[in-house]
Design an enzyme around this catalytic site. Structure first.
Site, PDB file in Angstrom:
ATOM      1  N   LYS A  45     -26.919  32.829  -2.361  1.00 44.96           N
ATOM      2  CA  LYS A  45     -27.539  31.841  -1.288  1.00 44.96           C
ATOM      3  C   LYS A  45     -28.447  30.745  -2.197  1.00 44.96           C
ATOM      4  O   LYS A  45     -28.539  29.812  -1.952  1.00 44.96           O
ATOM      5  CB  LYS A  45     -28.068  32.799  -0.333  1.00 44.96           C
TER       6      LYS A  45
ATOM      7  N   ARG B 147     -32.391  37.019   8.931  1.00 46.22           N
ATOM      8  CA  ARG B 147     -31.805  38.284   8.542  1.00 46.22           C
ATOM      9  C   ARG B 147     -31.690  39.280   9.720  1.00 46.22           C
ATOM     10  O   ARG B 147     -31.080  40.265   9.251  1.00 46.22           O
ATOM     11  CB  ARG B 147     -32.689  38.681   7.365  1.00 46.22           C
TER      12      ARG B 147
ATOM     13  N   ARG C 129     -29.132  39.329 -13.044  1.00 49.05           N
ATOM     14  CA  ARG C 129     -30.543  38.652 -12.832  1.00 49.05           C
ATOM     15  C   ARG C 129     -31.852  39.667 -13.214  1.00 49.05           C
ATOM     16  O   ARG C 129     -32.707  39.032 -13.706  1.00 49.05           O
ATOM     17  CB  ARG C 129     -30.393  38.126 -11.330  1.00 49.05           C
TER      18      ARG C 129
ATOM     19  N   ARG D 142     -37.772  40.159 -11.325  1.00 50.52           N
ATOM     20  CA  ARG D 142     -37.755  40.544 -10.043  1.00 50.52           C
ATOM     21  C   ARG D 142     -37.875  42.156  -9.864  1.00 50.52           C
ATOM     22  O   ARG D 142     -36.853  42.643 -10.309  1.00 50.52           O
ATOM     23  CB  ARG D 142     -36.929  39.803  -9.038  1.00 50.52           C
TER      24      ARG D 142
ATOM     25  N   ARG E 290     -30.608  47.513  -0.556  1.00 51.11           N
ATOM     26  CA  ARG E 290     -30.756  46.057   0.014  1.00 51.11           C
ATOM     27  C   ARG E 290     -29.323  46.019   0.724  1.00 51.11           C
ATOM     28  O   ARG E 290     -29.482  45.223   1.706  1.00 51.11           O
ATOM     29  CB  ARG E 290     -31.114  45.119  -1.131  1.00 51.11           C
TER      30      ARG E 290
HETATM   31  P1  B4P Z   1     -28.536  34.836  -4.812  1.00 49.24           P
HETATM   32  O1  B4P Z   1     -27.332  35.304  -3.853  1.00 49.24           O
HETATM   33  O2  B4P Z   1     -28.678  33.580  -4.886  1.00 49.24           O
HETATM   34  O3  B4P Z   1     -29.641  35.893  -4.447  1.00 49.24           O
HETATM   35  P2  B4P Z   1     -30.774  35.518  -3.700  1.00 49.24           P
HETATM   36  O4  B4P Z   1     -30.788  34.255  -2.862  1.00 49.24           O
HETATM   37  O5  B4P Z   1     -31.910  35.570  -4.341  1.00 49.24           O
HETATM   38  O6  B4P Z   1     -30.732  36.727  -2.327  1.00 49.24           O
HETATM   39  P3  B4P Z   1     -31.460  38.010  -2.165  1.00 49.24           P
HETATM   40  O7  B4P Z   1     -30.982  38.327  -0.966  1.00 49.24           O
HETATM   41  O8  B4P Z   1     -31.168  38.673  -3.330  1.00 49.24           O
HETATM   42  O9  B4P Z   1     -32.955  37.639  -2.240  1.00 49.24           O
HETATM   43  P4  B4P Z   1     -34.078  36.890  -1.106  1.00 49.24           P
HETATM   44  O10 B4P Z   1     -34.916  35.941  -2.171  1.00 49.24           O
HETATM   45  O11 B4P Z   1     -33.438  36.066  -0.078  1.00 49.24           O
HETATM   46  O12 B4P Z   1     -28.114  34.957  -6.495  1.00 49.24           O
HETATM   47  C1  B4P Z   1     -28.018  36.063  -7.039  1.00 49.24           C
HETATM   48  C2  B4P Z   1     -27.662  36.283  -8.530  1.00 49.24           C
HETATM   49  O13 B4P Z   1     -26.214  35.723  -8.656  1.00 49.24           O
HETATM   50  C3  B4P Z   1     -28.351  34.831  -9.352  1.00 49.24           C
HETATM   51  O14 B4P Z   1     -28.828  35.410 -10.511  1.00 49.24           O
HETATM   52  C4  B4P Z   1     -27.422  33.776  -9.345  1.00 49.24           C
HETATM   53  O15 B4P Z   1     -27.542  32.991 -10.601  1.00 49.24           O
HETATM   54  C5  B4P Z   1     -26.057  34.727  -9.419  1.00 49.24           C
HETATM   55  N1  B4P Z   1     -24.937  33.801  -8.927  1.00 49.24           N
HETATM   56  C6  B4P Z   1     -24.958  33.100  -8.095  1.00 49.24           C
HETATM   57  N2  B4P Z   1     -23.535  32.783  -7.976  1.00 49.24           N
HETATM   58  C7  B4P Z   1     -22.956  33.071  -8.841  1.00 49.24           C
HETATM   59  C8  B4P Z   1     -21.317  32.963  -9.150  1.00 49.24           C
HETATM   60  N3  B4P Z   1     -20.557  32.077  -8.424  1.00 49.24           N
HETATM   61  N4  B4P Z   1     -21.043  33.729 -10.115  1.00 49.24           N
HETATM   62  C9  B4P Z   1     -21.872  34.384 -10.802  1.00 49.24           C
HETATM   63  N5  B4P Z   1     -23.057  34.515 -10.551  1.00 49.24           N
HETATM   64  C10 B4P Z   1     -23.643  34.032  -9.694  1.00 49.24           C
HETATM   65  O16 B4P Z   1     -34.952  37.895  -0.784  1.00 49.24           O
HETATM   66  C11 B4P Z   1     -35.607  39.054  -1.508  1.00 49.24           C
HETATM   67  C12 B4P Z   1     -36.316  39.939  -0.492  1.00 49.24           C
HETATM   68  O17 B4P Z   1     -37.224  39.363   0.516  1.00 49.24           O
HETATM   69  C13 B4P Z   1     -35.464  40.632   0.439  1.00 49.24           C
HETATM   70  O18 B4P Z   1     -34.763  41.727   0.051  1.00 49.24           O
HETATM   71  C14 B4P Z   1     -36.357  41.001   1.647  1.00 49.24           C
HETATM   72  O19 B4P Z   1     -37.079  42.101   1.111  1.00 49.24           O
HETATM   73  C15 B4P Z   1     -37.367  39.885   1.671  1.00 49.24           C
HETATM   74  N6  B4P Z   1     -36.844  38.875   2.626  1.00 49.24           N
HETATM   75  C16 B4P Z   1     -36.712  37.665   2.214  1.00 49.24           C
HETATM   76  N7  B4P Z   1     -36.131  36.766   3.500  1.00 49.24           N
HETATM   77  C17 B4P Z   1     -36.313  37.783   4.581  1.00 49.24           C
HETATM   78  C18 B4P Z   1     -36.139  37.777   5.850  1.00 49.24           C
HETATM   79  N8  B4P Z   1     -35.775  36.567   6.471  1.00 49.24           N
HETATM   80  N9  B4P Z   1     -36.668  38.755   6.658  1.00 49.24           N
HETATM   81  C19 B4P Z   1     -37.165  39.914   6.078  1.00 49.24           C
HETATM   82  N10 B4P Z   1     -37.364  39.957   4.863  1.00 49.24           N
HETATM   83  C20 B4P Z   1     -36.872  38.763   4.021  1.00 49.24           C
END
Ligand code: B4P
Length: 190
Positions: A14, A89, A128, A134, A146
């Site tokens: 994402k 979410r 990552r 993180r 998660r």
């Molecule tokens: P991403 O999938 O981009 O991970 P993310 O955006 O960080 O989502 P995530 O759900 O983990 O965390 P968020 O910050 O939203 O990428 C993951 C990795 O994969 C990266 O290293 C990337 O380089 C790699 N990658 C991507 N595409 C690839 C491909 N095609 N091939 C190989 N590798 C690839 O949330 C963090 C925390 O915040 C949550 O757990 C929650 O506690 C809180 N939070 C955030 N939003 C919330 C909400 N709306 N409500 C409640 N809590 C919330």
């Protein structure tokens, strides 16, 4: 006006793809995860409380993230549109978002749902965790929690958006560029 929800489990790509789509379609990129990490880094009261949830792989309370979203929307009154990354979410967050958008004469154009296999999610996040610093990416049991929270609380949003005719599944396995191409095609088809 184009307002997109980029949806998927933790590690689905994402953050990676939302940044790209935001630039490509001139949309304001809003990531609740990034907003929360900024609060944590600044050691604000909100950040200290949110960190307790995030470190366990749990969600932050709905009211906290909904208030952050309101603030960001108000800060961009002339935006061309928004891309929501990691939000909503829960069904309560999705309902709150619909209400806020409606009050501002806007609506969600589509929900792009990245489809990625579970083992690939775990591999990406552990990978990552080696460099990101993180706390929620370092431990496999927290990552699995998660994903389990996603399945219980977040995946029901698929039905929520399906019932509104806004659900768009997109293959999330493959290279970043291949997935970006598929997303662009899906957005252009809207
Ligand atoms: P991403 O999938 O981009 O991970 P993310 O955006 O960080 O989502 P995530 O759900 O983990 O965390 P968020 O910050 O939203 O990428 C993951 C990795 O994969 C990266 O290293 C990337 O380089 C790699 N990658 C991507 N595409 C690839 C491909 N095609 N091939 C190989 N590798 C690839 O949330 C963090 C925390 O915040 C949550 O757990 C929650 O506690 C809180 N939070 C955030 N939003 C919330 C909400 N709306 N409500 C409640 N809590 C919330």
């Amino acid at each position: 006006m184009l307002n997109l929800v980029l949806f998927g489990p933790p590690g689905a790509g994402k953050g990676t793809q939302a940044e790209f789509l935001g630039k490509n379609f001139n949309l304001v990129h809003i990531s609740t995860g990034d907003l929360l990490r900024t609060e944590i880094a600044a050691k604000t009261h909100l950040g200290i409380e949110a960190k307790k949830n995030i470190d366990k792989g749990e969600l932050v309370p709905d009211s906290v993230v909904v208030d952050m979203i309101k603030g960001k929307l108000n800060a961009h009154p002339t935006a061309n549109g928004f891309i929501f990354d990691g939000f909503p979410r829960t069904v309560a967050q999705a309902e709150a978002l619909d209400l806020i958008l409606e009050q501002n004469g806007m609506e969600i154009s589509g929900m792009l749902c990245l489809q990625v296999e579970k083992q690939e999610l775990i591999n990406r996040l552990l990978n990552r965790g080696l460099t990101s610093g993180r706390s929620d990416d370092r431990d496999q049991s927290i990552i699995e929690n998660r994903i389990s929270v996603y399945e219980r609380k977040t995946a029901p949003l698929i039905e929520f958006y399906k019932s509104k005719g806004k659900y768009i599944p997109v293959e999330g396995m493959g290279t970043v560029e291949e997935i970006a191409d598929k997303l662009v095609q899906s957005v252009k088809a809207l």
